[in-house]
Design a protein around this motif. Sequence first.
Motif, PDB file in Angstrom:
ATOM      1  N   LEU A 193       0.833  -1.206   0.000  1.00 11.50           N
ATOM      2  CA  LEU A 193       0.000   0.000   0.000  1.00 11.50           C
ATOM      3  C   LEU A 193       0.861   1.248   0.000  1.00 11.50           C
ATOM      4  O   LEU A 193       0.552   2.231  -0.703  1.00 11.50           O
ATOM      5  N   PHE A 194       1.949   1.234   0.786  1.00 10.01           N
ATOM      6  CA  PHE A 194       2.850   2.391   0.792  1.00 10.01           C
ATOM      7  C   PHE A 194       3.492   2.599  -0.573  1.00 10.01           C
ATOM      8  O   PHE A 194       3.630   3.737  -1.059  1.00 10.01           O
ATOM      9  N   GLU A 195       3.878   1.490  -1.202  1.00 11.82           N
ATOM     10  CA  GLU A 195       4.490   1.607  -2.529  1.00 11.82           C
ATOM     11  C   GLU A 195       3.496   2.154  -3.544  1.00 11.82           C
ATOM     12  O   GLU A 195       3.850   2.995  -4.390  1.00 11.82           O
ATOM     13  N   ALA A 196       2.245   1.693  -3.435  1.00 16.15           N
ATOM     14  CA  ALA A 196       1.213   2.214  -4.349  1.00 16.15           C
ATOM     15  C   ALA A 196       0.960   3.686  -4.101  1.00 16.15           C
ATOM     16  O   ALA A 196       0.759   4.464  -5.050  1.00 16.15           O
ATOM     17  N   ALA A 197       0.972   4.092  -2.846  1.00 11.26           N
ATOM     18  CA  ALA A 197       0.752   5.506  -2.524  1.00 11.26           C
ATOM     19  C   ALA A 197       1.915   6.363  -3.007  1.00 11.26           C
ATOM     20  O   ALA A 197       1.711   7.464  -3.536  1.00 11.26           O
ATOM     21  N   ASP A 198       3.161   5.876  -2.851  1.00 12.61           N
ATOM     22  CA  ASP A 198       4.318   6.637  -3.322  1.00 12.61           C
ATOM     23  C   ASP A 198       4.336   6.758  -4.839  1.00 12.61           C
ATOM     24  O   ASP A 198       4.806   7.769  -5.388  1.00 12.61           O
TER      25      ASP A 198
END
Length: 1026
Positions: A479-484
């Motif tokens: 999720l963090f990677e998708a948000a970044d």
Amino acid sequence: MSGSEKDVKDASPNGHTPPPPQRRSIWDKLPPWVSTNLRSKKSWKVFLRCWVASWVSFVIMLPDKSLQQLGNTAFFAVLLSIMLPPNMPVQIFIIAIGTLVLGLALGWAISCAAMAAALAARNQTLLKHTLQKEAQSSAGLANPDALFQAAIFRGDFLDTNSTVIFGVFLGVGTFFLALIRAYVPKLTLMSVFGTIAIDIFCSYGPLFPFSEYTLLNSLLTSVGCYVGIALIFVIFVFPETLSHSYLDSSAGLLQKFKGLLALQDEVLRADTRDVLPGTPLAGKVNGARIGMIMQLQQLMAQKQMLNLEFSWGRWSAGDVQGMLGPMQTLMARLVALANFIKLMAHPMSLTYTAGDSEDSESVADSSSTASSTVVGDTYLLRQFRERNFAAETQHHVRLVDVLPNIREATAELRAAGIAVLDTLQRLIVSVNTKRWKRGHAEQDALVVELDKALSTLRSAMDNFQTDQRMILLEPFRPLFEAADGGEMKSVPLRSLHIAFVFTSNLVSTTNGIIALAEYVVATAAKRPKARLWMPAGLSAFGKVLKTRRGSGEDAVGEDAAPQEELSGKDNKTYKRDPDSRPPENALQRVANVFHKLYKWTKTPEALFTFRYVFITIALWLPQVVKTSAHFVYSERGVWALIMAQTTMNIYASDQIFNYVMRLGGTFVGAVVGMVCWYIGSGHGHGNPYGLGASTAVFLFPIIFLRIFAPPQNLVAIMMLGATFVLVVGFSWIDGNLGGLVQNIGIGWSVAWKRWVLVMVGAAASFIVMMVPPKSGRKAVRLRNATTISGLSYLYSHLTSLWLAAGEPFEASHHLHTEKGVTAQRHWPAELREMMIAIAQQLQDLRVRTVMSKWEGNIRGRWAVEDYNRLLDIQTDILSSLVLMAGGLSNMDSALRKTALPHTLVLNPHFISDVISMFFMVSQSLRTGEPLHEAQYKNLADRLHYHSSNSVLGVTEGSQHAQGRKALRQSITSYEYMFYATAVVAVLQMSHSLNELRTVVANLCGEVSLEGFERWREEYDRVHAVV
């Protein structure tokens, strides 16, 4: 592992196999306080000491010579063994028996002064005439002294002037002692026995035409005998110092700490349906928390007197006292850790279990019902909740999905903490029980073992900070990677924040364990040998007497813990008199003093004292009126007076409860006393051997109940024991002591007369206290308002620390780790004292709420469920504030300052809303006025409103937006864990505050605004910003 075993393990959502049901033993069928004490070696020692001391106090009145010496109140020694058994440490018992003797001496002194003044006021002419008349009537008789004595108790020598003087001294003395009982509950023994001394002396003193200052000789001789017997037993039969008792209780508290920490593994393995209120696991956690708090309160009550005794051992009283501070801090952090189960049981957490069980349809229905009944729910909040639920379900980051990660990440740290607590407990037990051994090899070995356990715990802490905590982030990395990468606008982080709450509390708890262990290691190194420790000072004794709370007492009064005790400096500094400004000249100061005195006369303490004096005079008068004096003396009417005084309570509920307990105890005691008398004596006047043996058997259960029964049953048990003693004691005295003016009878005759005297005293106190009655229910409502105000001041104090420009939490000491030295910040003393005061007030309120049910439902049913719910919610709010304090104390100062502009719960308008909600709820309870429907009901809605307005006009490249982006990027940092904990604590408190408003609205009412709910729903749909 075989396939079948694996299937069984996987049957539970978290891989936890429920334990097989166990067969209940006979111990499990008994009440816990019975089974626990029957299996405790220490309890048996205390019981045998008290039982033998009580029996010996009875045996001394059986021989004729000792009975002649003790007199007609010889039974008072065994009566005192029921009232004040030697079940305490030596020093505590000496202080307790000292206050009792001081009360008797004070009552005797006041009575002697009354007799001296009364003799001076007598009409000497009338006295000479009466004496001549009696001398003439007894002339030539074989025993003129007996006739003269009979004339005294017939009231032939009563004199109006003398009687009035006795009445004045009786009224002044009981007024003073009633004030002591009202304002200094710890001196209740002194007050009660001082009153008994004055009652007896002033009841019989007016009958004598000459000075008779030794009226209390029989009573004082019996008391002296018991004091000697009790001191011999408490010093030489299984003696125990307060230091030994304190360390024993400390070891028990460490055992509870260890048990509660170990219980978290079961919580983390539980299904979310198994943590709901009322489930066995929730009950087990709550029971462990309550037991821990009660044990700590016992330590707090004993701490102040540790410096007053001689003791032999390695540790001094100061060393023992020094453990209390770290244990208080550790307990507060463990309580916050234990409250994680409530986060799991939150309706939004339960929603995530839908579809995970075989009965998914029913679970989904119940969950949706729970979530749809959120207090003050709005269309906007429901939209947010539905979107967050969908996102967490889609990405598999529900709380139930994250629990295995929490368990894995914290397993090493929890195991290391349990090991340190276990070693700590064994070291303290060794220090406590090996006081007289010359060698200290066992203690040195335990210190070495504790050092190793501490090193393991510090290593586990370092490992958690660097590696293990990253396990919590694994489900969220995609999720963090998708948000970044810009693929995801909003990341569902609710379950991560809840995980941070558990881990940050565990870190705080670990720091508390390390601090306590470091103190114990340092103390053990400083005290290698045992020695004799002398008393350090007597100043602590005054502090003990001044405290009105801390050990379960409830002071007399409508507001025993006034608001100033909870609000601290805030209320004292800013509260003003709305009717007048401070006095400016001498006349105004004098008038202000009279005004305060007038206000005091309306306080519950003053009303209690006035009624106490009134009933004393009312029941004393028949004893000094010539027509009734002989009858009252013959039937021992002074016991009706004593009963009336001891049954007086300020509230109608307490009064009724006391009647039920005392009358029930008196009835059972009378029956048991008769059975004991007739078994030991048959139809005669008593056989010393048979009666001694019979009494020993019947004292066995009575003493066990007296020293081990729960406090709420103590009144009934003391009345049972007292009536038993009076029936057996009076029967023996009446049948074997010569020279009595009037025989009261034996066996049945004593029993029914005792019952009548109790009824007379109870009826008199009922009339005085119930006309007009003072409702305990009103006291419950007002005290709830006071505690809610205290919670608002605590929230204000914590918020001010969060907003402080400097460093509000000073470093108390340093934690030595392999990587360096890390400062550990501590809570300010004022903050800790405020939390403890509120917690004690809430605990007392639970007792007051239960007692208030005894008022019945004459005017209508009392909403006791709502008041219990009110207390539960306030306890949750206090737990959230403790959680908030823990997060703030561990939060990095730089992160705290950086995150201030972006922390929504610190929005000044939201803070104002929270304070306003506290104020409205408290004032509604205090005044009984209804709330208004148009007032906001859901602080989450207000938080979103303020946050939406605060970000309007903020562009992506602005400094504010960059700050928020930096805050999001810091989620993976160690410091963010404590920041998230503080934020979750405020949100949890807000949710509880919403519930609090709903309960108060149900109690006090709510003014409706027709069409408001419909219009708000339509407005939110049109203007919703999602």
